[in-house]
Design an enzyme around this catalytic site. Structure first.
Site, short mmCIF file in Angstrom:
data_model
loop_
_atom_site.label_atom_id
_atom_site.label_comp_id
_atom_site.label_asym_id
_atom_site.label_seq_id
_atom_site.Cartn_x
_atom_site.Cartn_y
_atom_site.Cartn_z
N ASP A 1 0.87 -1.17 0.00
CA ASP A 1 0.00 0.00 0.00
C ASP A 1 0.92 1.23 0.00
OD1 ASP A 1 -2.15 1.72 0.01
OD2 ASP A 1 -3.23 0.69 1.61
C1 NOJ Z 1 -4.17 3.82 0.25
C2 NOJ Z 1 -5.32 2.89 0.40
O1 NOJ Z 1 -5.22 2.18 1.60
C3 NOJ Z 1 -5.44 1.88 -0.74
O2 NOJ Z 1 -6.65 1.19 -0.59
C4 NOJ Z 1 -5.37 2.58 -2.06
O3 NOJ Z 1 -5.53 1.66 -3.10
C5 NOJ Z 1 -4.02 3.29 -2.15
N1 NOJ Z 1 -3.93 4.28 -1.08
C6 NOJ Z 1 -3.80 3.97 -3.48
O4 NOJ Z 1 -4.64 5.05 -3.63
#
Ligand code: NOJ
Length: 746
Positions: A283
């Site tokens: 993430d």
């Molecule tokens: C953080 C989030 O937790 C995740 O779900 C998302 O896909 C990413 N950012 C990218 O935006």
């Protein structure tokens, strides 16, 4: 003749296997060929997912273009400006050393341009087909912008409505979540990965993210093996089975190990046990965040942990890019590890057909296509949950004079919900727009200008409008920004002065229909007696207005059933139907409410069961709950046998009858309780469900099949089995209702 048929079948199977083997061989040969030619820099480039702001701005910098030219970036996030996408891809496939195409990623979560209800809403449909079709539409629209990778489906089981990301989740139940997981993956990825409208799916967040303490986002997770394997993993396992090409690690730690450094989960379970053969992305910054977790000393150490754990691609932070070479020189990671991680990414790129067709196919005339909007409207109807409907006030007669009041009646942006970067407010159909189009007899006074608004200055206007009307339609809830990532709430009632306004309106004596648009269950205890009906539409997306219009006037019937337990107060969270029974299960007759305790009472374990003195033991609405515009009766639950065994599935039959005056739909739900286990078992578990639509007075017999396999579960040694004994079974309308019977495994 029979023999010939068998022989032909065998031959066809052999040919199919051979073909598959050949294409695997070709793919592997291509991967090896590429790896052989790639420099170390280029290999590390493939592990690099460059994040950009979700808002497109500026121009492409020369340094960014050069990085692509040098093969130092494998994928991009958030480049949804098509000119940038085209230019970056052109550089990659024409000017980079081995012409390896880029993948462009985006959070296409519940639609791209045409927005569907938020995922928690979609889960309330209990309808895998509409989930699949909605993600297909999302893929078609997004692919037009060059996006070929979505960070969805989010598969985190959520048992706590305070958690902002419950909005993105498939709810609290692993059985339902697994069905949806499969459907989403199929929808995004389409029939073939190399179709230009296919997006590769990303099962996220692996794993346990929804179990964060107190519903506080990013918080700590403690989990035993049985809970992990029985509740939190099945939706992910089902995504692997459906062929998801990617996984995303979670932000949280679980049992002391941050997900982006969890070798056991990423390598042993995901790759070895589940056979996942795509790639795993971190993430946003979650590799680097292992320093803040207190698990890595510095960036270099973080890179070492994640690379050795089996994490293929780093999102946004640059620890791999900065330190992998040094780690290789020092021998803390091996070239074989890097090669394996790169190979897993190349395989996916090859499967996507990007080497042959790297460029996006412009099908922008499909955006907001009539069929997409129609599906989005149907999805709102399927996912809206009718929670209360006293005296069958809904549906309203078409000539009803309505006072529409509330902060979300005409807020195009807000009704789209979280993760709706690309949805255009100007295409969004609000309830007010729909009422206008349909010539509804209404008068609109907002009363509050946004959901958190505390100002009472327009209350008198709202009350005056209410007095002139037959019915008050209060459209409130939460603005989009109050749920989603990092947007947990400790109180989850209607924010701002909404409750106060409802109370003022109630004084007029006019019936109130409350429509809630929100990203989570909203506690309604304070106003429950002031309103006559409650319809939960979640954040309904682009077509919320027309769907609400049709539902309140009975042109359509809200069909949703709760995918999460709805608490009375936030203090009951986490609350979920598939809890353990405890040694002191609730005995309703013995429950002592706080106000009944005598003053100066001697200390005693009053009531002796697991409950709250003030709020009791029941949620506001149980998992699986939802009313219809008609009523149903369940009868005649019969079993093919009272005993189940390895080779003897049980068939259950139940009669469902529409006892009301309208054609309507219900979802028949099958729950099981394993009465005694080698570890304690949940009070109930969903094991099947079936939608049913019946005309007035019509009855039908539904059939469910239960296999021994469905009764097996994991214990803390991760043994999947079931032992002999009794099982209680319920078939009914929700997790707190139903006809009951018992079977035995002998
Ligand atoms: C953080 C989030 O937790 C995740 O779900 C998302 O896909 C990413 N950012 C990218 O935006």
């Amino acid at each position: 003749m029979k023999k010939i048929v068998i022989l032909v079948c065998l031959l066809l199977t052999v040919i199919a296997c051979k073909k598959e083997q050949q294409s695997t061989n070709t793919l592997e040969a291509k991967v090896s060929e590429l790896l052989e030619k790639m420099s170390l820099d280029e290999k590390l480039g493939q592990l690099n997912l460059r994040g950009t702001s979700s808002r497109v701005k500026g121009k492409l910098s020369d340094s960014l273009k050069q990085a692509v030219r040098d093969g130092k970036i494998g994928a991009f996030l958030n480049v949804s400006n098509t000119a940038f996408v085209d230019e970056l891809q052109r550089i990659a496939v024409e000017e980079s050393p081995n012409k390896i195409p880029l993948i462009f990623a985006r959070d296409v979560i519940h639609g791209y341009k045409t927005l569907f209800p938020i995922p928690l809403g979609m889960a309330a449909s209990w309808d895998a087909k509409i989930a699949e079709n909605s993600s297909r539409v999302a893929a078609i629209e997004a692919a037009s912008f060059g996006i070929r990778w979505t960070f969805a489906p989010m598969l985190d089981i959520a048992r706590d409505s305070r958690w902002g990301r419950i909005a993105e989740s498939p709810g609290e139940d692993p059985f339902l979540a697994s069905k949806l997981s499969e459907a989403y993956v199929k929808g995004f990825q389409g029939d073939s990965l190399n179709d230009p409208t296919s997006l590769i799916a990303c099962a996220k967040h692996f794993v346990g993210y929804g179990a964060a303490i107190g519903g506080r986002d990013y918080n700590t997770v403690s989990m035993n093996e049985a809970l992990l394997h029985n509740v939190y993993l099945p939706s992910f396992k089902s995504a692997v089975a459906a062929g998801t090409q990617t996984f995303m690690t979670a932000f949280n730690e679980m049992n002391g190990i941050p997900a982006s450094g969890d070798k056991k989960m990423l390598t042993e379970i995901l790759r070895h046990d589940y056979g996942f053969d795509g790639f795993v992305v971190s993430d946003w910054d979650s590799v680097e965040e292992m320093i803040a977790h207190g698990f890595a000393v510095d960036d270099k150490h973080a890179a070492e942990i994640s690379l050795n754990a089996g994490l293929n691609m780093e999102m946004n932070s640059k620890t791999f890019e900065m330190h992998a070479k040094k780690l290789l020189q020092e021998g803390s990671i091996t070239e074989a590890t890097i090669d394996a991680l790169v190979a897993e990414i190349l395989r996916v790129k090859l499967r996507m057909g990007l080497f042959e067709n790297p460029y996006r196919v412009d099908n922008s005339d499909n955006l907001y296509a009539a069929a997409h909007l129609q599906l989005a409207k149907e999805a709102v109807v399927k996912s809206s949950v009718l929670l209360k409907n006293d005296q069958n006030i809904l549906p309203l007669a078409s000539e009803t004079n309505i006072a529409v009041i509330g902060p979300l009646a005409d807020k195009p942006r807000e009704q789209l919900g979280t993760w709706s970067f690309d949805g255009d407010g100007k295409y969004t159909k609000t309830p007010i727009l729909a009422f206008e189009t349909e010539n509804v007899n209404y008068n609109f006074v907002e009363g509050l200008s946004y959901s958190r608004d505390k100002s009472t200055q327009d209350f008198s206007k709202a009350v005056a409008a209410a007095k002139q009307a037959d019915v008050i339609l209060f459209i409130g809830g939460e603005e989009a920004i109050l749920s989603g990532e990092a947007h947990s709430r400790a109180e989850i009632n209607l924010p701002g002065a909404q409750e106060q306004l409802i109370k003022e309106l109630a004084k007029t004596g006019k019936p109130i229909v409350l429509i809630i648009m929100a990203g989570r269950p909203i506690t309604v205890g304070n106003i429950l007696n002031d309103v006559d009906a409650i319809l939960m539409t979640w954040h309904p997306g682009t077509m919320g207005g027309p769907a609400i219009h049709d539902m309140i006037f009975g042109k359509a019937e809200p069909c949703g059933r709760l995918p999460v337990t709805w608490p009375k107060v936030a203090g009951q969270s986490p609350i979920y139907y598939n809890h353990k029974t405890t040694g002191r299960p609730v005995i309703p007759e013995e429950f002592v409410q706080m106000d009944s305790i005598p003053i100066g009472a001697w200390q005693s374990s009053l009531g002796n069961t697991t409950h709250y003195l003030d709020i009791g033991y029941l949620p506001q609405y149980p998992f699986g709950y939802g009313l219809s515009y008609t009523s149903f009766e369940y009868s005649n639950l019969t079993l093919s046998s009272n005993t189940i065994s390895e080779n003897n599935d049980i068939t259950l039959k139940v009669t469902v009858k529409n006892t009301g005056k309208r054609t309507g739909s219900d979802i028949a739900q099958l729950y099981v309780q394993d009465v005694v286990g080698r570890i304690t078992r949940p009070a109930k578990e969903l094991k099947g469900y079936q939608p049913v639509t019946l005309k007035p007075n019509e009855a039908t017999e539904l059939t469910f099949t239960l296999s021994l396999e469905a009764l097996k579960y994991y214990d803390n040694d991760v043994v999947f089995d079931v032992e002999k004994g009794d099982f209680n079974i319920w078939v009914g309308q929700n997790s707190a209702a139903g006809l009951m019977t018992t079977i035995k495994y002998e």
